[in-house]
Design a protein around this motif. Structure first.
Motif, PDB file in Angstrom:
ATOM      1  N   THR A 261      -3.288   1.126  -2.955  1.00 38.80           N
ATOM      2  CA  THR A 261      -3.793   1.999  -1.902  1.00 38.80           C
ATOM      3  C   THR A 261      -5.312   2.049  -1.923  1.00 38.80           C
ATOM      4  O   THR A 261      -5.970   1.962  -0.877  1.00 38.80           O
TER       5      THR A 261
ATOM      6  N   SER B  73       0.464   5.282   4.470  1.00 39.88           N
ATOM      7  CA  SER B  73      -0.369   5.372   3.274  1.00 39.88           C
ATOM      8  C   SER B  73      -1.842   5.228   3.620  1.00 39.88           C
ATOM      9  O   SER B  73      -2.695   5.956   3.106  1.00 39.88           O
TER      10      SER B  73
ATOM     11  N   CYS C 180       0.856  -1.192   0.000  1.00 43.37           N
ATOM     12  CA  CYS C 180       0.000   0.000   0.000  1.00 43.37           C
ATOM     13  C   CYS C 180       0.893   1.243   0.000  1.00 43.37           C
ATOM     14  O   CYS C 180       1.804   1.367   0.811  1.00 43.37           O
ATOM     15  N   GLY C 181       0.634   2.137  -0.937  1.00 38.36           N
ATOM     16  CA  GLY C 181       1.491   3.305  -1.092  1.00 38.36           C
ATOM     17  C   GLY C 181       2.460   3.175  -2.245  1.00 38.36           C
ATOM     18  O   GLY C 181       2.980   4.176  -2.739  1.00 38.36           O
TER      19      GLY C 181
END
Length: 275
Positions: A112, A136, A105-106
Motif C-alpha cells: 500500500t 485501498s 495493494c491493501g
C-alpha cells in the motif's frame, strides 16, 4: 485529461488497433515475474513491442525510447521500487503516459505504501486496479486475499470517481465489468470472459495493453476504454474455442492477433454512464 466530444465506437477501437499494428510502439514494463511472459506475448500479438527493463542504469534510455511506461508491483523488491520511481519521473518529464498496476495493494502495508508513493508527485497517469486495490488507494483497507479482490468493480467505481477527480487521474477498475473513470466521465465495458480470472496475470496483461493503446492515442482515457474493450472481446473469442484455463491463453493471444473490425462491430459492449 479527457475530451468530452469523443465517442467510443467500433471504428475508434479499430483505428487504435491499426495504429498499434503499424507503429509497433515500444512499451516499457517494470512488471512482476509472473506477468512478464504473458504480458510480452500479448503486446507482440497485438502488434506492439515489449521491453521488460528494471535496472536503474538504463531507465533514462528505455523510457526515452518508449511510448508508454507500465509499473506493476506484483513481486516487489526495494531495488525495483527505486527503478519504478526513477522511470516514472523521467516518463512524466517527457510527457509519456504512466500506467500503475498496484497489485495486492491493501494486502500488506508495504504494498500500500509503495503504491501510494508512486502516486505522489504526479508520477502516474492511469491507475488500473481491481476493486480492493482501488479502495485501498482511496484510503480504506480493501478486502484482499493475496492479490485477489473481494470487492466488486461496481462498488469500487463509486470510490474511483472521487479518487479520479481529487488526483486528476484516470482510474480503470477491473472485475466482472470494467469501469474507466476520467474526472466526471465514466464508461463501462461489459465484454469479458469468466475464465479470465482463472488465468494468472490476466489483469497485469490488461495494464500492458492499456499502455499500448495510450502510446498511440493521446486522449488517454479513450485509449484505456479501447484497451479494456479489446481485452474483453478477445477473452470472449478465446472462451468460445478453449477447453478451460489451460487452453485459454493461446486462444487469447491468437484473438489479439486476429481480431478485426467486423468482430468488434458485432460484439462491442461499451456504455457511457454519465451521458
Amino acid at each position: 485529461m479527457s475530451d468530452g466530444h469523443f465517442s467510443v465506437t467500433a471504428a475508434s477501437v479499430w483505428q487504435d488497433i491499426e495504429l498499434i499494428r503499424s507503429q509497433s510502439p515500444l512499451i516499457h514494463n517494470i512488471t512482476n515475474y509472473v506477468a512478464m511472459n504473458i504480458s510480452a506475448n500479448a503486446l507482440l500479438a497485438l502488434g506492439a513491442s515489449p521491453v521488460m527493463a528494471h535496472s536503474q542504469q538504463e531507465m533514462k534510455e528505455m523510457v526515452s525510447h518508449s511510448g508508454a511506461l507500465v509499473l506493476n508491483i506484483g513481486t516487489l523488491s526495494h531495488h525495483w521500487v527505486e527503478s519504478m520511481q526513477k522511470a516514472a519521473d523521467i516518463a512524466i518529464q517527457k510527457k509519456k503516459p504512466v500506467i500503475l498496476d498496484p497489485v495486492g495493494c491493501g494486502a500488506s502495508q508495504y504494498r500500500t505504501d509503495v503504491a501510494r508513493e508512486l502516486l505522489e508527485m504526479n508520477r502516474t497517469t492511469i491507475v488500473k486496479a481491481n476493486g480492493s486495490e482501488v479502495l485501498s488507494l482511496c484510503g480504506g483497507w480493501g478486502a484482499n486475499r493475496g492479490v485477489d479482490s473481494t470487492v466488486s468493480s461496481r462498488h469500487a467505481w463509486e470510490h474511483a470517481q472521487k479518487f479520479s477527480r481529487e488526483r486528476n487521474l484516470i482510474v480503470v477498475v477491473t472485475g466482472e465489468r470494467d469501469y474507466i473513470v476520467a474526472g466526471d466521465r465514466s464508461w463501462v465495458v461489459r465484454n469479458g470472459s469468466a475464465l479470465m480470472p482463472k488465468v494468472t496475470a490476466m489483469g497485469c496483461t490488461a495494464s500492458a495493453v492499456v499502455g499500448a493503446f495510450c502510446a498511440v492515442n493521446p486522449i488517454y482515457w479513450v485509449g484505456a476504454v479501447h484497451a479494456m474493450a479489446v481485452m474483453g472481446l478477445c477473452g470472449e473469442m478465446a472462451e468460445k474455442l478453449c477447453q478451460g484455463p489451460g487452453t485459454f491463453v493461446p486462444h487469447f493471444l491468437d484473438a489479439l492477433f486476429t481480431i478485426d473490425l467486423a468482430y468488434i462491430e458485432e460484439n462491442l459492449k461499451v456504455e457511457r454512464l454519465d451521458a
